[in-house]
Write an enzyme that holds these catalytic residues in place. Structure first.
Site, PDB file in Angstrom:
ATOM      1  N   ASP A 151      35.477  35.997  37.734  1.00  0.00           N
ATOM      2  CA  ASP A 151      36.334  36.710  38.686  1.00  0.00           C
ATOM      3  C   ASP A 151      35.725  36.457  40.072  1.00  0.00           C
ATOM      4  OD1 ASP A 151      38.135  38.492  39.853  1.00  0.00           O
ATOM      5  OD2 ASP A 151      37.206  40.293  39.042  1.00  0.00           O
ATOM      6  N   ARG A 196      50.354  39.303  31.123  1.00  0.00           N
ATOM      7  CA  ARG A 196      50.359  40.666  31.691  1.00  0.00           C
ATOM      8  C   ARG A 196      51.717  41.318  31.408  1.00  0.00           C
ATOM      9  NH1 ARG A 196      46.944  41.938  35.823  1.00  0.00           N
ATOM     10  NH2 ARG A 196      47.780  44.016  35.447  1.00  0.00           N
TER      11      ARG A 196
HETATM   12  N1  NVA Z   1      37.658  42.382  40.540  1.00  0.00           N
HETATM   13  C1  NVA Z   1      38.896  42.151  41.242  1.00  0.00           C
HETATM   14  C2  NVA Z   1      40.031  42.018  40.276  1.00  0.00           C
HETATM   15  C3  NVA Z   1      41.368  41.723  40.906  1.00  0.00           C
HETATM   16  C4  NVA Z   1      42.497  41.616  39.930  1.00  0.00           C
HETATM   17  C5  NVA Z   1      39.160  43.280  42.221  1.00  0.00           C
HETATM   18  O1  NVA Z   1      38.926  44.453  41.874  1.00  0.00           O
HETATM   19  O2  NVA Z   1      39.540  42.998  43.356  1.00  0.00           O
HETATM   20  N1   CP Z   2      44.894  40.106  37.979  1.00  0.00           N
HETATM   21  C1   CP Z   2      45.522  41.039  38.719  1.00  0.00           C
HETATM   22  O1   CP Z   2      45.470  42.241  38.434  1.00  0.00           O
HETATM   23  O2   CP Z   2      46.229  40.532  39.754  1.00  0.00           O
HETATM   24  P1   CP Z   2      46.932  41.352  40.946  1.00  0.00           P
HETATM   25  O3   CP Z   2      45.816  41.910  41.801  1.00  0.00           O
HETATM   26  O4   CP Z   2      47.749  40.317  41.662  1.00  0.00           O
HETATM   27  O5   CP Z   2      47.763  42.442  40.361  1.00  0.00           O
END
Ligand code: NVA
Ligand code: CP
Length: 304
Positions: free
Chosen positions: A219, A288
């Site tokens: 991530d 999703r």
């Molecule tokens: N770790 C990231 C995930 C986004 C889908 C966040 O919290 O921004």
């Molecule tokens: N992966 C995910 O939750 O993407 P978004 O932030 O675009 O919803």
């Protein structure tokens, strides 16, 4: 009957989680074959977003529409939540008007408080601590490509963030091994680490973590709300990029996943992200939609 919420993966039993995954796979096939019934007709999903989103918003909103229901997008800018109306009051009001709620917010305690005062199911659509909906899609994607995840090995490379914590919960619930590689000071939640016991291994070395993994995942280095740490994190996470070189240490036919959005050539090389022989990120994103439809069916049935 008690209201069922989905605030973390631990709110459903392993059997229930596997039911949701299999329902998601079936609902995906149903959609492709044009045999979706309007099972959410008359149902309304409230969607509270205190952080940005593409996948989560589109998947929940499209999912409700495809099954005959409606979804309301509620941002703090346009609701009294942004002007300080207490969560407890908002929860009691909103949950008298809609059938199910999803919330993307900051601290996990906010969603816990909302759920405590809600009389409809509440879904965690990402907090600072967890992102359980993403894990439903990720496990679904693994199952579709490789079969059961039970007993397999997953490598998490990077920040011990909300996604990493959710992978630990997934390892506990779906019964697989998890190798986490993170820099010192960026470890996942210590109490979860303790609960995971010997199915979890933590190291500073991405190669050690990748060894023998059937799936490698990562991530962004800086999550939403950590933008001001981006430069510092780029330095601290040097060497934690997932690329073809790192994948060469994983098991044969290992998959790559990323919840997206991705920062190309930071946490993942652009070449690996685009290599469709290894990277299943677009299936993962699509899932999703299917996984959350199945989750909403489960929660609404289980709470009725
Ligand atoms: N770790 C990231 C995930 C986004 C889908 C966040 O919290 O921004
Ligand atoms: N992966 C995910 O939750 O993407 P978004 O932030 O675009 O919803």
């Amino acid at each position: 009957m008690a209201i069922r919420h989905f605030l973390t993966l631990r709110d459903l039993s392993p059997t229930e989680l596997n039911q949701v995954i299999h329902m998601a796979i079936e609902m995906k096939a149903a959609k492709r074959e044009g045999r979706q019934d309007p099972i959410f007709a008359g149902k309304v999903l409230g969607m509270i977003f205190e952080k940005s989103s593409t996948r989560t918003r589109v998947s929940f909103e499209a999912g409700m529409a495809q099954l005959g229901g409606d979804a309301l997008f509620l941002s703090p800018n346009d609701t009294q939540l942004g002007r300080g109306e207490p969560i407890e009051d908002s929860a009691r009001v909103i949950s008298r008007m809609v059938d199910i709620v999803m919330i993307r917010t900051h601290g996990q305690e906010i969603i816990e408080r909302f759920a405590e005062y809600s009389n409809v199911p509440v879904i965690n659509a990402l907090t600072n601590e967890f992102h359980p909906c993403q894990l439903l899609a990720d496990v679904q994607t693994f199952v579709e490509h490789r079969g059961s995840i039970q007993g397999k090995t997953v490598a998490w490379i990077g920040d011990g963030n909300n996604m990493c914590n959710s992978w630990i919960n997934a390892a506990i619930q779906f019964d697989f091994n998890l190798h986490v590689a993170c820099p010192d000071g960026y470890e996942p939640d210590a109490s979860l680490v303790a609960e995971a016991g010997d199915r979890l291994m933590i190291t500073n070395d991405p190669i050690v973590a990748a060894k023998g993994a059937h799936l490698v995942t990562t991530d962004v280095f800086a999550s939403m709300g950590q933008e001001q740490e981006q430069e510092e994190r780029l330095e601290k996470f040097a060497g934690f990029q997932v690329n073809h070189q790192l994948m060469s240490h994983a098991a044969d036919n290992a998959l790559f996943m990323h919840c997206l959005p991705a920062h190309r050539d930071e946490e993942v090389s652009a070449a690996l992200l685009e290599d469709s022989t290894i990277s299943v990120v677009w299936d993962e994103a699509e899932n999703r939609l299917h996984a959350q439809k199945a989750l909403m069916v489960f929660l609404l049935q289980a709470s009725s």
